[in-house]
Design a protein around this motif. Structure first.
Motif, PDB file in Angstrom:
ATOM      1  N   GLY A 412       0.826  -1.206   0.000  1.00  0.00           N
ATOM      2  CA  GLY A 412       0.000   0.000   0.000  1.00  0.00           C
ATOM      3  C   GLY A 412       0.858   1.253   0.000  1.00  0.00           C
ATOM      4  O   GLY A 412       0.641   2.169  -0.791  1.00  0.00           O
ATOM      5  N   ILE A 413       1.833   1.271   0.883  1.00  0.00           N
ATOM      6  CA  ILE A 413       2.696   2.455   0.965  1.00  0.00           C
ATOM      7  C   ILE A 413       3.398   2.662  -0.374  1.00  0.00           C
ATOM      8  O   ILE A 413       3.428   3.768  -0.918  1.00  0.00           O
ATOM      9  CB  ILE A 413       3.751   2.307   2.102  1.00  0.00           C
ATOM     10  N   ASP A 414       3.905   1.566  -0.907  1.00  0.00           N
ATOM     11  CA  ASP A 414       4.625   1.650  -2.169  1.00  0.00           C
ATOM     12  C   ASP A 414       3.754   2.270  -3.275  1.00  0.00           C
ATOM     13  O   ASP A 414       4.159   3.184  -3.983  1.00  0.00           O
ATOM     14  CB  ASP A 414       5.032   0.219  -2.556  1.00  0.00           C
ATOM     15  N   GLN A 415       2.532   1.750  -3.375  1.00  0.00           N
ATOM     16  CA  GLN A 415       1.669   2.236  -4.464  1.00  0.00           C
ATOM     17  C   GLN A 415       1.196   3.666  -4.229  1.00  0.00           C
ATOM     18  O   GLN A 415       1.102   4.454  -5.160  1.00  0.00           O
ATOM     19  CB  GLN A 415       0.471   1.300  -4.633  1.00  0.00           C
ATOM     20  N   LEU A 416       0.904   3.987  -2.989  1.00  0.00           N
ATOM     21  CA  LEU A 416       0.460   5.365  -2.725  1.00  0.00           C
ATOM     22  C   LEU A 416       1.594   6.350  -3.015  1.00  0.00           C
ATOM     23  O   LEU A 416       1.362   7.454  -3.507  1.00  0.00           O
ATOM     24  CB  LEU A 416      -0.027   5.518  -1.276  1.00  0.00           C
ATOM     25  N   MET A 417       2.826   5.935  -2.753  1.00  0.00           N
ATOM     26  CA  MET A 417       3.953   6.815  -3.044  1.00  0.00           C
ATOM     27  C   MET A 417       4.139   6.948  -4.562  1.00  0.00           C
ATOM     28  O   MET A 417       4.466   8.010  -5.062  1.00  0.00           O
ATOM     29  CB  MET A 417       5.257   6.324  -2.404  1.00  0.00           C
ATOM     30  N   ASP A 418       3.923   5.836  -5.298  1.00  0.00           N
ATOM     31  CA  ASP A 418       3.986   5.908  -6.770  1.00  0.00           C
ATOM     32  C   ASP A 418       2.986   6.925  -7.300  1.00  0.00           C
ATOM     33  O   ASP A 418       3.222   7.609  -8.282  1.00  0.00           O
ATOM     34  CB  ASP A 418       3.642   4.543  -7.396  1.00  0.00           C
ATOM     35  N   GLU A 419       1.837   6.974  -6.653  1.00  0.00           N
ATOM     36  CA  GLU A 419       0.807   7.925  -7.062  1.00  0.00           C
ATOM     37  C   GLU A 419       1.191   9.350  -6.718  1.00  0.00           C
ATOM     38  O   GLU A 419       0.576  10.300  -7.173  1.00  0.00           O
ATOM     39  CB  GLU A 419      -0.482   7.633  -6.284  1.00  0.00           C
ATOM     40  N   GLY A 420       2.153   9.493  -5.831  1.00  0.00           N
ATOM     41  CA  GLY A 420       2.580  10.839  -5.459  1.00  0.00           C
ATOM     42  C   GLY A 420       1.748  11.440  -4.342  1.00  0.00           C
ATOM     43  O   GLY A 420       1.709  12.655  -4.182  1.00  0.00           O
ATOM     44  N   VAL A 421       1.054  10.591  -3.578  1.00  0.00           N
ATOM     45  CA  VAL A 421       0.240  11.101  -2.474  1.00  0.00           C
ATOM     46  C   VAL A 421       1.125  11.776  -1.422  1.00  0.00           C
ATOM     47  O   VAL A 421       0.768  12.777  -0.814  1.00  0.00           O
ATOM     48  CB  VAL A 421      -0.563   9.953  -1.818  1.00  0.00           C
ATOM     49  N   ALA A 422       2.309  11.193  -1.205  1.00  0.00           N
ATOM     50  CA  ALA A 422       3.262  11.742  -0.239  1.00  0.00           C
ATOM     51  C   ALA A 422       4.635  11.193  -0.601  1.00  0.00           C
ATOM     52  O   ALA A 422       4.778  10.483  -1.602  1.00  0.00           O
ATOM     53  CB  ALA A 422       2.867  11.310   1.177  1.00  0.00           C
ATOM     54  N   GLN A 423       5.642  11.540   0.199  1.00  0.00           N
ATOM     55  CA  GLN A 423       6.982  11.020  -0.082  1.00  0.00           C
ATOM     56  C   GLN A 423       7.454  10.124   1.058  1.00  0.00           C
ATOM     57  O   GLN A 423       7.178  10.405   2.221  1.00  0.00           O
ATOM     58  CB  GLN A 423       7.963  12.166  -0.233  1.00  0.00           C
ATOM     59  N   LEU A 424       8.177   9.084   0.657  1.00  0.00           N
ATOM     60  CA  LEU A 424       8.683   8.147   1.656  1.00  0.00           C
ATOM     61  C   LEU A 424      10.191   8.330   1.810  1.00  0.00           C
ATOM     62  O   LEU A 424      10.922   8.422   0.829  1.00  0.00           O
ATOM     63  CB  LEU A 424       8.400   6.717   1.186  1.00  0.00           C
TER      64      LEU A 424
END
Ligand code: G4P
Length: 526
Positions: A412-424
């Motif tokens: 989930g974190i990986d995909q949400l970061m791909d979407e650019g929701v936030a930065q990891l």
């Protein structure tokens, strides 16, 4: 029609503003002119209402709406116009920055009463960095506002741009009579809201013409003559070349709500705005008229339906012709993909398209192949530059709150970061994960989406960082010394780049002074 003709027809731009300046209203009026919608009120606002800051269901709903209004295409006077919508809400500024990488020009909307506001400043500074041609529309002339000259001054000083007024208001608010269009050499008389469709305009080649006094009265006519003379003395004449180079910004006055000055703006826009521009890739400059197709993903939107974790990747065509069901290279993954149902966004509804041309935005249904910044080509290994990450404003540790769902959480974190929701960011010292966001709102969105889309639970803990700084080093020894000293604050971003999560402005300043061979950048591309 040849590829060149298709390119010459296209105008792809974004409208940016501080929330409430009138971006949605102006978009809607432009769509009305283009016949893409039939009545006012058809465009749902893409803005996140201020009251909704803690109501993320509402945000999700609005995000859903915004898929439909992300790109709005219409035809006007033989030109194919694509408007890219940009969220005005500051918590989604990163989204807007990225969308600006896909536009060839922008219209900046400014509220005549409020002048230049914070969000406008930020967005324009991103445009200036890329030398994006800017047109300014000063809105709400039917209301009392700042003096025209003061406003132009403010625009020049706060936005750092040189302006060239193309129209000039005659009165304002209660006394608003209309606008003199220097550009078209005519005067538009304001009829008020009730008669918004009957816009009286008449030509005036010479402001000395006594007919002007008959039309608007001696006082108004004299003031107009004086002010226009002053404008001509003080501000540079409009030159298209200078505008295209981002050196001069034409300014228009009007009232979007009353459909006043909007046609003039649109006509001027299609006359001056650039057609699709070449784009810099790491390897070389890619020109729209090249035969081979290339494009890049600038936005990814998750569908709200929790049962189908499908997403739409928005890609801008940079060169050649994109064709449906054709094998293209996904450069980062090094694999070929075929797209069977790419969509266009003409006439405010999505439809599957067979081909698309430079300047066009296509929506590609995606199951997780794409990440923001990905390049697709006919085979050449190109990497389009210019989609930097900016330093987040908020930082929190993210923890797994359900040990049995670690895998789901990671995905989930990986995909949400791909979407650019936030930065990891991953701390070098111990591998702990930190989420950086532009606004506090994203933490709720992430938590909610992890739970509903990935069946994972997370919790947060504060991490005391002030800014994320991407480190550039000219001296390995210094970097090593710095790394030892600040190891608790060193992390890698999603791409493995070294980042200093500075704990305070003071600490950043000290680092800059002491380690003169290191440069600390507040964005990931430098
Ligand atoms: P935004 O997308 O930039 O956030 O702004 P939006 O178009 O939603 O406009 C913000 C408010 O300003 C709206 O009023 C809109 O009607 C109003 N507005 C836009 N253009 C003009 C104009 O030329 N003159 C005047 N007087 N008002 C204008 P609202 O009350 O917040 O929303 P609504 O209930 O009218 O939708």
């Amino acid at each position: 029609m040849s590829n060149i003709q298709e390119i010459q027809k296209r105008r792809t731009f974004g409208i940016v503003s501080h929330p409430d300046a009138g971006k949605t209203t102006l978009t809607e009026k432009l769509l009305l002119f283009g016949g893409a919608i039939q009545e006012a009120g058809a465009v749902k606002s893409n803005k996140i209402k201020k009251t909704a800051t803690s109501d993320f269901m509402e945000i999700e709903k609005q995000r859903g709406i915004s898929v439909a209004t992300s790109v709005m295409g219409f035809t006007y006077k033989d030109k194919q116009i694509n408007i890219l919508d940009t969220p005005g809400h500051k918590d989604f500024a990163e989204d807007t920055f990225r969308t600006l990488t896909a536009v060839d020009s922008v219209i900046v909307v400014i509220d005549v009463a409020k002048g230049v506001e914070e969000q406008t400043e930020k967005l324009v500074s991103v445009c200036r960095m890329r030398k994006t041609p800017i047109i300014v529309f000063i809105n709400k002339l039917d209301r009392e506002g700042l003096d025209g000259f003061d406003l132009l001054d403010e625009i020049e000083t706060k936005l750092g741009i040189t302006v060239s007024p193309m129209s000039w208001p005659i009165g304002m608010g209660q006394r608003f009579l209309g606008v003199y269009n220097k550009w078209e050499k005519n005067i538009n008389l304001y009829q008020g809201q009730n008669k918004q469709k009957i816009e009286e305009s008449y030509e005036i080649n010479d402001l000395e013409d006594p007919e002007l006094d008959n039309r608007i009265g001696e006082d108004y006519a004299d003031t107009l003559r004086e002010e226009v003379e002053l404008i001509n003395e003080v501000y540079p004449k409009f030159e298209r070349e200078a505008y295209l180079n981002g050196e001069i910004s034409p300014v228009f006055f009007g009232s979007a709500l009353n459909n006043f000055g909007v046609r003039e703006l649109l006509d001027a826009f299609i006359g001056m705005a650039p057609e699709p521009l070449p784009k810099e890739a790491e390897e070389r400059l890619v020109k729209p008229e090249e035969n081979k197709f290339s494009g890049f993903v600038f936005k990814i939107h998750a569908n709200i339906d929790p049962n189908h974790r499908s997403r739409i990747a928005f890609a801008k065509i940079v060169s050649g012709t994109f064709k449906r069901n054709t094998n293209y290279l996904h450069v980062r993954q090094g694999k070929n993909l075929k797209f069977s149902s790419p969509t266009s966004f003409m006439a405010s509804k999505k439809s599957v398209i067979d081909e698309a041309f430079p300047g066009d935005i296509i929506g590609i249904p995606d199951t997780g192949n794409f990440r923001i910044g990905d390049t697709i080509t006919e085979g050449e290994k190109l990497h389009f530059a210019g989609i930097p990450s900016f330093s987040p404003e908020h930082f929190r540790f993210i923890n797994n709150a359900d040990p049995l769902k670690a895998k789901q959480l990671a995905k989930g974190i990986d995909q949400l970061m791909d979407e650019g929701v936030a930065q990891l960011f991953t701390l070098k010292q111990n591998g702990r994960k930190i989420i950086g966001t532009v606004g506090a709102l994203q933490y709720e969105v992430i938590q909610y989406r992890l739970e509903h889309e990935y069946n994972a639970k997370c919790s947060y803990e504060p991490f005391p960082a002030f800014k994320a700084c991407w480190i550039e080093s000219n001296d390995d020894a210094q970097l090593e010394e710095f790394s030892k000293l600040k190891q608790r604050y060193l992390a890698e971003d999603k791409f493995g780049r070294l980042v200093f999560l500075a704990d305070s402005a003071f600490s950043l300043q000290m680092a800059e002074e002491k380690f003169d061979q290191l440069t600390f950048h507040l964005k990931s591309e430098f």
